[in-house]
Scaffold this active site. Sequence first.
Site, short mmCIF file in Angstrom:
data_model
loop_
_atom_site.label_atom_id
_atom_site.label_comp_id
_atom_site.label_asym_id
_atom_site.label_seq_id
_atom_site.Cartn_x
_atom_site.Cartn_y
_atom_site.Cartn_z
N GLY A 147 10.28 -0.92 -12.76
CA GLY A 147 9.56 -2.04 -13.37
C GLY A 147 9.24 -1.74 -14.81
N ARG A 228 0.76 5.51 -7.19
CA ARG A 228 -0.47 5.61 -6.40
C ARG A 228 -0.29 6.75 -5.41
NH1 ARG A 228 -2.44 2.68 -9.69
NH2 ARG A 228 -3.21 0.55 -9.36
N GLU A 257 -9.03 9.27 -4.43
CA GLU A 257 -9.35 9.72 -5.79
C GLU A 257 -10.86 9.75 -5.95
OE1 GLU A 257 -7.30 7.34 -8.68
OE2 GLU A 257 -5.35 8.04 -8.02
N HIS A 276 -6.04 10.42 -13.14
CA HIS A 276 -5.64 9.01 -13.30
C HIS A 276 -5.89 8.56 -14.75
CE1 HIS A 276 -5.02 5.16 -10.73
NE2 HIS A 276 -4.59 4.95 -11.96
N ALA A 278 -3.15 8.52 -17.10
CA ALA A 278 -1.89 8.24 -17.80
C ALA A 278 -1.94 6.92 -18.56
CB ALA A 278 -0.73 8.23 -16.81
#
Length: 315
Positions: A147, A228, A257, A276, A278
Amino acid sequence: MSFVIASQLDESFNAQLRAHSSAPIVIDVPEETPWAAASQADLLVIRPSREWGRIKALARPAEWPGNLKWVYSASVGVDFYPRWLLDAPLVTCGRGVASEEIADYVIAAIYLQTKDLETVRARGPGAWKQAPLGRVAGTTLGIVGLGTIGSAVARRALAARMEVTAARRRSLPSPVRGVRLLDSVAAVVGSADHILLALPATDATRSVIDAAILARAKPGAHLINVARGSVLDQQALLDALDAGALGFATLDVTEPEPLPAGHPLWTHPRVRLTPHVASNYTVVRHALFDKIAADIDAYLRGEIPSDVVDATTGY
Ligand SMILES: NC(=O)c1ccc[n+]([C@@H]2O[C@H](COP(=O)([O-])OP(=O)(O)OC[C@H]3O[C@@H](n4cnc5c(N)ncnc54)[C@H](OP(=O)(O)O)[C@@H]3O)[C@@H](O)[C@H]2O)c1
């Protein structure tokens, strides 16, 4: 009549929304009861706050979706939210806003793994020794989920003279010229020196990377997960790392998380875990604002805004 936006975003973001040319009324939404917006607003803008984890366990509120015409998820992934949230007249998402930032993170992970200059840093004549570095050009990146993120990474990898293979869900051509589409996730994993997970968390993708798929990986392969935690069987990952079937894992996401204290992924010598980060929200929030503002313009012109979420596929 004014367009009414109920927003979970921060106060400065909401102040920017208030300044939109359509002069909307912007109201704050209580974190604990976001459905309160159903009776007050046309548009509900949501973000993946921790509170959604608790709300997910609750039954669908009787007042949902009420008068709401549109729900806008700041995140591209809608897996943070309860399923009933997608049962609104229109749900769209912030697809693409952070893709370039995330692609930079992935490329950094690949170079850290192959050309970590710190490991050969010479601090004196005694350290002037030959030490082999790995290579990037000529190696293969296998992308699972082509994507906006997968495509942004593919463009960078092709420029770095990597081979790029990929799998996507639909039987459509690659959006990036030069990417070799393969017909299964297993084939992509088996082809790659670096394996990138960039697919959405849906019912169909839960633990899609399991022990059987990891057994197809090249020995020493590097797995990077920016998608994820749920798409990867974490125990199978640990087993594959310990057995040497995989060389290293870079994980920006886990399930849950954060992981509980003492979880082996925190300290595994061949795992690099990041919290988390990025997507680099502080940098991309301006892009998110521009996208939401353009989508409001489109909606008020009677057009369909960008990146409508398909409730049946979950992305
Ligand atoms: N780490 C972070 O901070 C961060 C930030 C943003 C997003 N994310 C995660 O990254 C995911 C991808 O983001 P994106 O913007 O690239 O999303 P996207 O544009 O919706 O792309 C998703 C891709 O996954 C493919 N896909 C869906 N189901 C699949 C399956 N079962 N097997 C193989 N491929 C499958 C889709 O195939 P088709 O193209 O054929 O439909 C599409 O190419 C998000 O859903 C989100 O969970 C993480």
